[in-house]
Design a protein around this motif. Structure first.
Motif, mmCIF file in Angstrom:
data_model
loop_
_atom_site.group_PDB
_atom_site.id
_atom_site.type_symbol
_atom_site.label_atom_id
_atom_site.label_comp_id
_atom_site.label_asym_id
_atom_site.label_seq_id
_atom_site.Cartn_x
_atom_site.Cartn_y
_atom_site.Cartn_z
ATOM 1 N N LEU A 1 -2.821 0.359 8.266
ATOM 2 C CA LEU A 1 -3.202 1.765 8.275
ATOM 3 C C LEU A 1 -2.630 2.488 9.481
ATOM 4 N N THR A 2 -2.448 1.776 10.583
ATOM 5 C CA THR A 2 -1.864 2.393 11.769
ATOM 6 C C THR A 2 -0.401 2.738 11.538
ATOM 7 N N ALA A 3 0.303 1.919 10.759
ATOM 8 C CA ALA A 3 1.741 2.121 10.543
ATOM 9 C C ALA A 3 2.055 2.980 9.329
ATOM 10 N N LEU A 4 1.096 3.179 8.425
ATOM 11 C CA LEU A 4 1.383 3.904 7.190
ATOM 12 C C LEU A 4 1.790 5.370 7.387
ATOM 13 N N PRO A 5 1.381 6.073 8.469
ATOM 14 C CA PRO A 5 1.864 7.454 8.649
ATOM 15 C C PRO A 5 3.375 7.584 8.696
ATOM 16 N N ALA A 6 4.106 6.483 8.873
ATOM 17 C CA ALA A 6 5.575 6.556 8.798
ATOM 18 C C ALA A 6 6.008 7.081 7.437
ATOM 19 N N ILE B 1 -4.009 12.931 7.522
ATOM 20 C CA ILE B 1 -5.438 12.817 7.864
ATOM 21 C C ILE B 1 -6.132 11.699 7.097
ATOM 22 N N VAL B 2 -5.520 11.219 6.005
ATOM 23 C CA VAL B 2 -6.207 10.230 5.176
ATOM 24 C C VAL B 2 -6.434 8.919 5.915
ATOM 25 N N TYR B 3 -5.500 8.498 6.758
ATOM 26 C CA TYR B 3 -5.612 7.171 7.366
ATOM 27 C C TYR B 3 -6.737 7.072 8.392
ATOM 28 N N PRO B 4 -6.911 8.057 9.294
ATOM 29 C CA PRO B 4 -8.104 7.999 10.154
ATOM 30 C C PRO B 4 -9.415 8.067 9.366
ATOM 31 N N LEU B 5 -9.410 8.846 8.264
ATOM 32 C CA LEU B 5 -10.632 8.988 7.473
ATOM 33 C C LEU B 5 -11.061 7.657 6.844
ATOM 34 N N VAL B 6 -10.087 6.876 6.399
ATOM 35 C CA VAL B 6 -10.430 5.662 5.665
ATOM 36 C C VAL B 6 -10.439 4.418 6.551
ATOM 37 N N PHE B 7 -10.035 4.541 7.815
ATOM 38 C CA PHE B 7 -9.844 3.366 8.657
ATOM 39 C C PHE B 7 -11.106 2.497 8.711
ATOM 40 N N SER C 1 -6.105 24.068 2.666
ATOM 41 C CA SER C 1 -6.803 23.102 3.519
ATOM 42 C C SER C 1 -7.777 22.244 2.723
ATOM 43 N N THR C 2 -8.491 22.843 1.769
ATOM 44 C CA THR C 2 -9.434 22.044 0.976
ATOM 45 C C THR C 2 -8.693 21.124 0.004
ATOM 46 N N LEU C 3 -7.525 21.552 -0.477
ATOM 47 C CA LEU C 3 -6.727 20.688 -1.332
ATOM 48 C C LEU C 3 -6.245 19.468 -0.561
ATOM 49 N N ALA C 4 -5.812 19.696 0.691
ATOM 50 C CA ALA C 4 -5.371 18.574 1.521
ATOM 51 C C ALA C 4 -6.539 17.635 1.831
ATOM 52 N N LEU C 5 -7.692 18.190 2.204
ATOM 53 C CA LEU C 5 -8.852 17.364 2.532
ATOM 54 C C LEU C 5 -9.370 16.628 1.307
ATOM 55 N N GLY C 6 -9.520 17.327 0.199
ATOM 56 C CA GLY C 6 -10.031 16.690 -1.012
ATOM 57 C C GLY C 6 -9.105 15.602 -1.527
ATOM 58 N N SER C 7 -7.804 15.845 -1.438
ATOM 59 C CA SER C 7 -6.840 14.831 -1.870
ATOM 60 C C SER C 7 -6.912 13.595 -0.982
ATOM 61 N N ALA C 8 -7.117 13.821 0.325
ATOM 62 C CA ALA C 8 -7.239 12.693 1.251
ATOM 63 C C ALA C 8 -8.482 11.869 0.947
ATOM 64 N N LEU C 9 -9.595 12.548 0.663
ATOM 65 C CA LEU C 9 -10.836 11.834 0.352
ATOM 66 C C LEU C 9 -10.716 11.048 -0.955
ATOM 67 N N ALA C 10 -9.961 11.609 -1.910
ATOM 68 C CA ALA C 10 -9.841 10.962 -3.218
ATOM 69 C C ALA C 10 -8.876 9.782 -3.207
ATOM 70 N N ILE D 1 0.838 -1.205 0.000
ATOM 71 C CA ILE D 1 0.000 0.000 0.000
ATOM 72 C C ILE D 1 0.868 1.249 0.000
ATOM 73 N N GLY D 2 1.949 1.226 0.772
ATOM 74 C CA GLY D 2 2.857 2.363 0.764
ATOM 75 C C GLY D 2 3.475 2.585 -0.597
ATOM 76 N N GLY D 3 3.889 1.483 -1.246
ATOM 77 C CA GLY D 3 4.445 1.595 -2.591
ATOM 78 C C GLY D 3 3.413 2.010 -3.613
ATOM 79 N N ASP D 4 2.154 1.722 -3.324
ATOM 80 C CA ASP D 4 1.040 2.051 -4.205
ATOM 81 C C ASP D 4 0.707 3.541 -4.134
ATOM 82 N N LEU D 5 0.720 4.106 -2.927
ATOM 83 C CA LEU D 5 0.276 5.475 -2.717
ATOM 84 C C LEU D 5 1.385 6.499 -2.893
ATOM 85 N N TYR D 6 2.607 6.121 -2.536
ATOM 86 C CA TYR D 6 3.734 7.052 -2.632
ATOM 87 C C TYR D 6 4.535 6.680 -3.887
ATOM 88 N N THR D 7 4.222 7.361 -4.968
ATOM 89 C CA THR D 7 4.713 6.982 -6.281
ATOM 90 C C THR D 7 5.967 7.765 -6.652
#
Length: 541
Positions: free
Chosen positions: A278-283, A90-96, A245-254, A57-63
């Motif tokens: 998901l707990t460890a991905l914020p690293a 903020i994305v990880y708590p949102l999608v947990f 702030s909306t760019l960060a939030l919208g990107s997290a939701l997407a 997942i980390g390799g998938d999201l961080y390109t």
């Protein structure tokens, strides 16, 4: 730059060749009796544990695009580039919780794509088709963008032309065709290990050579103070707060409604695996925050971007140029390989996700409802080749800078699938036709706003960015807001209003083929497991 750096190229080829061999050998890793099914080829047998899932997942999201473009954005525009850091926090708590529910219902019914879930939950082939096509369209430019990172590295090494990109993606296509999702899962270990080493060395060694962060930030301040652009600087202006702030939030939701994100999640073997992952991905967010500072380091080091064929500086080359200037040739080769390998992992997952969407939600749903699992796997493999070929053609046929603009469009587009997928995990209140109308309204509005957005810095009159000026709505303000959030708001308003009207008119809702307990099941629960039925159908209890 003049000539090819032989040492950098040799190290680059050696590491690139090593991961290519791993890609082919991955077919034997955690080997199943056969890869002739989407569960095995496209989801790795749904058996990946916490460590593999974390790397995948980390390799998938961080390109590769992330590792090249985020510092490049700081180099060119300053603090606005840091939006990537809060959104990946903020994305990880949102999608947990949503991720757990999606995994459970998909595990119970054998869903392979998010559109499979939409088909079963809302009982609408048309809505599922809309979600599938949206996912494919949004993913295609994202795959093409992985080539931008490789191309930037090759330019700095001294290799010109498109043939190296074609060779790289031909190798990627071959081992993905053979090994499926197991290939990027295995390569992700090497990719992330290399990137962590390179970034940690860079953020320690380069500041020492540049006399510390005081001098680095002072150089950035001096550059932006001399710039005529009103929005750049090491600090945000008050007019940028809402846009940031909306760019960060919208990107997290997407981020987690992109098909490739869902594919990586569904490959996990249990809900507990997703929780740990998901707990460890914020690293990775810590890594991204450090990496973003490379943009300011490039300013302090006096880096000048390579001029592209269009005659305009290609800011995507600033990080490779920084590594080339600051590191020895052999370590620069390692860093360049890390960026290139960082392109292969997400590109493979994205192509698999897009091909699964076509196979399950177009080919099987509309063309061959009686397709066997082996036929599904075969069609998905062939489609993945077409997807990768299309990505290469995008880079060859158009200016790569324009393909970067397409990624902004992709984020706005994929965000419009959120109501049908995420809200559908929690409620069946929304009517299927209202969700479809909201989806269409959001897409049309988003496209019109993107078209109406100029970029005075590049001279573009249309599709110049994803920040829409509130002055366009008649406000006397310099404030901007993320286009995707505006489009999503309209999407939700239309979906709510449409549902109220359709329910008042007693319009028939689609049949929900899921059950309440489907959203909480765990691997190994009695009676739980992928069911051998078509997407959206349910086997008898």
């Amino acid at each position: 730059m003049d000539g090819v750096n032989g040492v950098e190229l040799a190290v680059f080829i050696a590491l690139f060749g090593f991961v290519s061999v791993l890609g082919f050998l991955a077919a034997r890793w955690r080997r199943a009796e056969t890869l002739a099914s989407l569960d095995q080829w496209g989801l790795g047998g749904r058996r990946f544990g916490p460590w593999i899932s974390w790397f995948l997942i980390g390799g998938d999201l961080y390109t590769a695009y992330t590792f090249v473009a985020v510092p490049a954005l700081l180099f060119g525009a300053g603090a606005i580039g840091f939006f990537a850091v809060p959104y990946t926090i903020i994305v990880y708590p949102l999608v947990f919780l949503a991720a757990l529910r999606l995994w459970s219902v998909s595990h119970r019914h054998g869903y392979v794509t998010p559109a499979d879930f939409v088909r079963g939950r809302h009982g609408s082939r048309t809505l599922a088709l809309a979600i599938a096509l949206t996912g494919i369209v949004a993913t295609m430019p994202y795959i093409a963008l992985q080539l931008v990172g490789i191309q930037a590295v090759l330019e700095v090494i001294g290799i010109k032309g498109h043939w190296p990109l074609i060779i790289a993606f031909a190798i990627l296509a071959a081992y993905t065709y053979q090994s499926g999702l197991r290939a990027p899962a295995l390569i992700a270990f090497v990719k992330d290990g290399l990137i962590y080493v390179v970034v940690l060395v860079a953020v320690i060694y380069i500041p020492i050579k540049l006399h510390g962060f005081d001098d680095i930030f002072a150089a950035a301040d001096k550059k932006f103070a001399a710039s005529p652009a009103p929005g750049d600087g090491t600090l945000l202006s008050s007019a940028q707060y809402l846009g940031f702030s909306t760019l960060a939030l919208g990107s997290a939701l997407a981020l987690f409604v992109y098909p490739h994100s869902v594919t990586a999640l569904l490959a996990s073997r249990s809900r507990d695996t997703i929780k740990r992952t998901l707990t460890a991905l914020p690293a990775y967010s810590l890594l991204l925050g450090l990496l973003a500072l490379l943009g300011y380091m490039a300013i302090a080091a006096g880096i000048k971007p390579i001029t592209a064929g269009s005659g305009k500086p290609d800011v995507n080359t600033v990080v490779p140029l920084l590594f080339d200037k600051m590191f020895s040739d052999w370590f620069s080769g390692v860093a360049f390989a890390a960026i290139a390998i960082g392109a292969l992992v997400p590109a493979a997952i994205m192509s698999i996700a897009a091909s699964n969407l076509f196979t399950r939600n177009v080919y099987r749903e509309y063309l061959r409802p009686d397709a066997t699992p082996a036929e599904e796997a075969r069609v998905s493999k062939l489609t993945s080749l077409v997807v990768k070929g299309g990505a290469v053609l995008v880079i060859i046929a158009i200016d790569p800078q324009f393909s970067i603009d397409l990624q902004l469009i992709g984020g706005v587009i994929v965000l419009q699938t959120l109501p049908a997928i995420v809200l559908g995990l929690y409620t069946r209140w929304f009517h299927r036709w209202a969700l479809l109308a909201g989806w269409a309204a959001g897409l049309v509005a988003g496209a019109l706003m993107l078209y109406d957005t100029p970029n005075p810095m590049t001279g573009k009159q249309h599709f110049g960015g994803a920040q829409y000026a509130l002055s366009k709505f008649g406000f006397d303000s310099k404030v901007t807001i993320y286009t995707g959030v505006i489009a999503l708001t309209l999407n939700l308003v239309v979906a709510v209003a449409g549902t109220l009207v359709l329910r008042a008119a007693r319009a028939p809702a689609g049949a929900d083929t899921t059950r309440p307990d489907d959203y909480h099941v765990e691997a190994g629960d009695a009676g739980v497991g992928p069911l051998p039925v078509s997407a959206g159908q349910q086997a008898p209890a």
